[in-house]
Design a protein around this motif. Structure first.
Motif, mmCIF file in Angstrom:
data_model
loop_
_atom_site.group_PDB
_atom_site.id
_atom_site.type_symbol
_atom_site.label_atom_id
_atom_site.label_comp_id
_atom_site.label_asym_id
_atom_site.label_seq_id
_atom_site.Cartn_x
_atom_site.Cartn_y
_atom_site.Cartn_z
ATOM 1 N N GLN A 166 31.006 21.353 38.695
ATOM 2 C CA GLN A 166 30.869 22.291 37.852
ATOM 3 C C GLN A 166 31.340 22.392 36.443
ATOM 4 O OE1 GLN A 166 31.954 25.874 40.011
ATOM 5 N NE2 GLN A 166 31.283 24.960 41.782
ATOM 6 N N GLN A 183 23.671 21.753 39.279
ATOM 7 C CA GLN A 183 22.628 22.747 39.071
ATOM 8 C C GLN A 183 22.842 23.322 37.390
ATOM 9 O OE1 GLN A 183 22.641 26.262 41.590
ATOM 10 N NE2 GLN A 183 20.378 26.082 41.846
ATOM 11 N N ASP A 188 22.575 25.637 34.492
ATOM 12 C CA ASP A 188 22.824 27.236 34.056
ATOM 13 C C ASP A 188 22.156 27.776 32.961
ATOM 14 O OD1 ASP A 188 23.875 29.581 33.379
ATOM 15 O OD2 ASP A 188 25.752 29.523 34.367
ATOM 16 N N TRP A 198 23.787 25.575 29.879
ATOM 17 C CA TRP A 198 24.647 24.241 30.429
ATOM 18 C C TRP A 198 23.386 23.650 31.443
ATOM 19 C CZ3 TRP A 198 29.223 27.611 32.980
ATOM 20 C CH2 TRP A 198 29.923 28.158 31.869
#
Length: 404
Positions: free
Chosen positions: A156, A195, A197, A202
């Motif tokens: 993340q 993943q 965003d 992002w």
């Protein structure tokens, strides 16, 4: 090839489908299995990371079984991927218990077949945590002491469209490196966003670098399984599939060293069926085996009865330059070109199905067959140039598969 007194050209479509299913299962077995351990606290995004790189929710679709306290082993339905997933307790008394159980698993499986062994560990920490506890550091060092490669994955990690990592995440990664942990490779920290965003802007990033490092860290004996399991580096699948095409072309050419009568062209079917099954397995397709079987059967052997089966093979052979049905038989060059065109055409089809993802399950037999025949026509024309190098020998390989 004979079975219960019948030759391959006398087999019906259901028989051919059964043979392909058997060949497909054998191809999966030959790929072996890559076993990954993934550690990290709850909420770190382990499942998202695994799904992004391997393209399947293994925990949901695979067979799961408890192996230690709060840890399960999940095996992909096709068998080429196994994942040990810890629920996130790796500190304190429970962490010690998990570590001790994993030591037992590592030592027990180390002496067994390579597909049963643990190959690589991903240790995941969320970038927003901004700290690595001493107990976590001790846990990583203890894992590395068992002789397994540990890759440190920061998850993340926000990165803007210009490719700039958030300064706090960069500082955190640098602080981890300064601890001089026994990480593979070369004390590196992998910064990832599994993943995208879209709302925050992002993008997804860092997955290819993590996968490449996993290939370098894993034993050579499981590279094929890892190639089949992952879905983000299609070029690796193509290279591995082309090795099989090269071998099949050589085998077919050897079979044609003594010209094969066109009426006996079915003798090439086992070679090509094995090849198509291998390519499908390498692509890790989620398409039903029955779909693959019927398409492959129809493509290489298959109309049902003897004459229809012969006609199918002969019709495809007519598309191969230099194949003269009126001549004495199939020469080595024609047999090789036929097999090359079939393998390359099937490679394109499998690539398209892989790109479709789960939607490939809904693609009909006729549509796949049409894709295959269209590509076969193109590849048959390319075969003589692709196969004959300066020395005049059969040398398949080269560019990426053409997919208009």
């Amino acid at each position: 090839m004979a079975e219960h007194g019948r030759r391959t050209d006398e087999l019906g479509l259901e028989d051919v489908m059964a043979r392909f299913a058997e060949a497909y299962g054998k191809a999966l077995d030959e790929l072996g299995r890559f076993n990954l351990v993934i550690f990290g606290k709850t909420g770190v995004g382990k499942s998202t990371l695994v799904n992004a790189i391997f393209g399947a929710e293994v925990a949901r679709t695979g067979t799961g079984r408890p192996v230690t306290l709060r840890t399960e082993y999940h095996e992909h339905p096709d068998g080429y991927l196994g994942i040990y997933d810890s629920e996130g307790i790796e500190v304190g008394q429970q962490g010690d218990q998990i570590l001790e159980k994993f030591r037992e698993i590592i030592r027990r499986t180390h002496a067994g077949p390579i597909e049963e062994q643990i190959h690589v560990i991903w240790y995941c920490v969320r970038a927003a945590d901004l700290r690595l506890e001493e107990a976590q550091e001790a846990f990583i060092r203890a894992l590395a002491d068992e002789g397994l490669p540990v890759l440190f994955v920061l998850t993340q990690v926000a990165i803007n469209r210009a490719g700039q990592v958030h300064p706090k995440a960069r500082e955190f990664a640098e602080a981890i490196v300064e601890r001089d942990l026994p990480l593979s490779p070369d004390n590196r920290v992998f910064l990832t966003m599994a993943q995208a965003d879209d709302f925050a802007g992002w993008p997804r990033h860092g997955l290819t670098e993590l996968l490449d490092a996993t290939f370098r860290a894993a034993p050579a004996g499981v590279a094929q399984a890892l190639t089949a399991a992952q879905v983000i580096d299609v070029a690796r699948k193509v290279r591995l599939a082309r090795q099989s095409i090269t071998a099949a072309v050589a085998t077919a050419a050897s079979a044609g060293a003594t010209p094969i009568p066109f009426s006996d062209a079915f003798v090439l079917v086992p070679i090509q069926m094995t090849l198509m099954a291998r390519i499908a397995a390498i692509h890790g397709l989620s398409v039903r085996v029955g779909t693959l079987a019927s398409v492959a059967g129809a493509a290489v052997a298959a109309g049902g009865v003897t004459q229809a089966g012969r006609y199918a093979v002969t019709s495809l052979l007519k598309l191969v330059p230099g194949a003269n049905v009126a001549a004495s038989g199939i020469r080595a060059s024609v047999a090789g070109s036929f097999t090359y065109a079939l393998g390359e055409a099937w490679l394109v089809v499998c690539g398209r199905l892989l790109k479709m993802g789960p939607a490939a399950d809904a693609v009909g037999h006729d549509e796949i067959r049409a894709m295959f025949l269209d590509q076969f026509t193109t590849k048959a024309k390319e075969a003589p140039r692709a196969l004959h190098g300066e020395q005049g020998g059969l040398v398949p390989g080269g560019s990426e598969p053409h997919d208009p």
